[in-house]
Write a protein that holds these residues in place. Structure first.
Motif, mmCIF file in Angstrom:
data_model
loop_
_atom_site.group_PDB
_atom_site.id
_atom_site.type_symbol
_atom_site.label_atom_id
_atom_site.label_comp_id
_atom_site.label_asym_id
_atom_site.label_seq_id
_atom_site.Cartn_x
_atom_site.Cartn_y
_atom_site.Cartn_z
ATOM 1 N N SER A 56 0.835 -1.195 0.000
ATOM 2 C CA SER A 56 0.000 0.000 0.000
ATOM 3 C C SER A 56 0.872 1.247 0.000
ATOM 4 N N GLN A 57 0.484 2.208 -0.811
ATOM 5 C CA GLN A 57 1.224 3.461 -0.885
ATOM 6 C C GLN A 57 0.486 4.621 -0.241
ATOM 7 N N ARG A 58 -0.795 4.412 0.111
ATOM 8 C CA ARG A 58 -1.570 5.544 0.621
ATOM 9 C C ARG A 58 -2.379 5.276 1.876
ATOM 10 N N LEU A 59 -2.742 4.036 2.172
ATOM 11 C CA LEU A 59 -3.625 3.831 3.323
ATOM 12 C C LEU A 59 -3.198 2.638 4.159
ATOM 13 N N LEU A 60 -3.652 2.675 5.401
ATOM 14 C CA LEU A 60 -3.484 1.568 6.350
ATOM 15 C C LEU A 60 -4.867 1.221 6.861
ATOM 16 N N ASN A 61 -5.102 -0.076 7.113
ATOM 17 C CA ASN A 61 -6.337 -0.429 7.803
ATOM 18 C C ASN A 61 -6.162 -1.706 8.592
ATOM 19 N N GLY A 62 -7.139 -1.969 9.455
ATOM 20 C CA GLY A 62 -7.087 -3.152 10.294
ATOM 21 C C GLY A 62 -8.323 -3.245 11.165
ATOM 22 N N ILE A 63 -8.300 -4.234 12.034
ATOM 23 C CA ILE A 63 -9.418 -4.494 12.940
ATOM 24 C C ILE A 63 -8.889 -4.491 14.372
ATOM 25 N N THR A 64 -9.582 -3.797 15.248
ATOM 26 C CA THR A 64 -9.244 -3.830 16.668
ATOM 27 C C THR A 64 -10.427 -4.417 17.424
ATOM 28 N N HIS A 65 -10.131 -5.389 18.282
ATOM 29 C CA HIS A 65 -11.130 -6.031 19.143
ATOM 30 C C HIS A 65 -10.931 -5.515 20.568
ATOM 31 N N SER A 85 -4.768 11.501 19.014
ATOM 32 C CA SER A 85 -5.064 12.106 17.720
ATOM 33 C C SER A 85 -4.077 11.559 16.695
ATOM 34 N N HIS A 86 -4.343 11.850 15.422
ATOM 35 C CA HIS A 86 -3.491 11.369 14.335
ATOM 36 C C HIS A 86 -3.069 12.532 13.444
ATOM 37 N N ASN A 87 -2.068 12.289 12.621
ATOM 38 C CA ASN A 87 -1.567 13.286 11.684
ATOM 39 C C ASN A 87 -2.297 13.229 10.337
ATOM 40 N N CYS A 88 -3.320 12.381 10.240
ATOM 41 C CA CYS A 88 -4.059 12.213 8.987
ATOM 42 C C CYS A 88 -5.512 11.869 9.308
ATOM 43 N N PRO A 112 -18.113 -8.378 23.447
ATOM 44 C CA PRO A 112 -16.964 -7.775 22.776
ATOM 45 C C PRO A 112 -17.380 -6.639 21.835
ATOM 46 N N LEU A 113 -16.404 -5.833 21.439
ATOM 47 C CA LEU A 113 -16.548 -4.767 20.456
ATOM 48 C C LEU A 113 -15.469 -4.978 19.404
ATOM 49 N N ALA A 114 -15.813 -4.815 18.131
ATOM 50 C CA ALA A 114 -14.832 -4.888 17.053
ATOM 51 C C ALA A 114 -15.016 -3.679 16.145
ATOM 52 N N ILE A 115 -13.893 -3.024 15.799
ATOM 53 C CA ILE A 115 -13.924 -1.880 14.891
ATOM 54 C C ILE A 115 -12.979 -2.130 13.717
ATOM 55 N N PHE A 116 -13.332 -1.588 12.565
ATOM 56 C CA PHE A 116 -12.486 -1.602 11.380
ATOM 57 C C PHE A 116 -12.020 -0.173 11.164
ATOM 58 N N TRP A 117 -10.708 0.049 11.146
ATOM 59 C CA TRP A 117 -10.172 1.398 11.018
ATOM 60 C C TRP A 117 -9.363 1.541 9.733
ATOM 61 N N THR A 118 -9.377 2.768 9.207
ATOM 62 C CA THR A 118 -8.586 3.107 8.025
ATOM 63 C C THR A 118 -7.936 4.468 8.248
ATOM 64 N N TYR A 119 -6.632 4.527 8.007
ATOM 65 C CA TYR A 119 -5.890 5.786 8.022
ATOM 66 C C TYR A 119 -5.593 6.170 6.583
ATOM 67 N N ALA A 120 -5.649 7.462 6.278
ATOM 68 C CA ALA A 120 -5.463 7.954 4.922
ATOM 69 C C ALA A 120 -3.997 8.196 4.572
ATOM 70 N N ASP A 121 -3.072 7.618 5.349
ATOM 71 C CA ASP A 121 -1.643 7.839 5.100
ATOM 72 C C ASP A 121 -0.867 6.662 5.674
ATOM 73 N N ILE A 122 0.023 6.070 4.882
ATOM 74 C CA ILE A 122 0.818 4.952 5.408
ATOM 75 C C ILE A 122 1.795 5.414 6.482
#
Length: 136
Positions: free
Chosen positions: A33-42, A53-56, A102-112
């Motif tokens: 990936s050149q532009r995004l990161l994503n994953g799942i947090t439980h 906070s984040h930079n993107c 439980p709680l599960a979230i799918f997250w995406t950041y707009a910058d690697i």
């Protein structure tokens, strides 16, 4: 150029985040990936992550369970499929609203090169560096 990929979360490493949260990274720079990161947090019952906070930009989708989402000092109750968009630099956090489910979230950041800055300490780390202790 890297080939496309099919990712199966059950087969990927997990990072223990502390406080009852654990993360599985999906799309990463290592994958190509050149532009995004994503994953799942439980999150275990009652678990939360610290205010940060984040930079993107970041977007989060509630996959399962109920969350209390705090953003810029205001709390919101979220449930399955509710989706957030968080601009850079805005303090936020998620907490599992349940003491038993439980709680599960799918997250995406707009910058690697996404970073996380903890509100309590001002410490900033790259998202990628948070996964150095992954386990299978």
């Amino acid at each position: 150029m890297h080939p496309p990929a099919i990712l199966r979360p059950a087969d990927l490493p997990v990072t223990e985040r502390g406080g009852g949260a654990r993360t599985t990274r999906l799309v990463t720079a290592a994958l190509g990936s050149q532009r995004l990161l994503n994953g799942i947090t439980h999150f275990g019952p009652g678990a939360s992550i610290p205010l940060h906070s984040h930079n993107c930009e970041e977007s989060v989708i509630i996959l399962d369970g109920d969350a209390v989402f705090e953003i810029d000092g205001v709390t919101h109750e979220l449930t399955r499929h509710d989706t957030t968009w968080i601009p850079p630099g805005v303090p936020h956090r998620f907490r599992n609203a349940s003491d038993s489910a439980p709680l599960a979230i799918f997250w995406t950041y707009a910058d690697i090169a996404a970073t996380r800055t903890l509100a309590a300490t001002g410490e900033t780390r790259s998202i990628a560096s948070e996964h150095a202790g992954e386990t299978s």
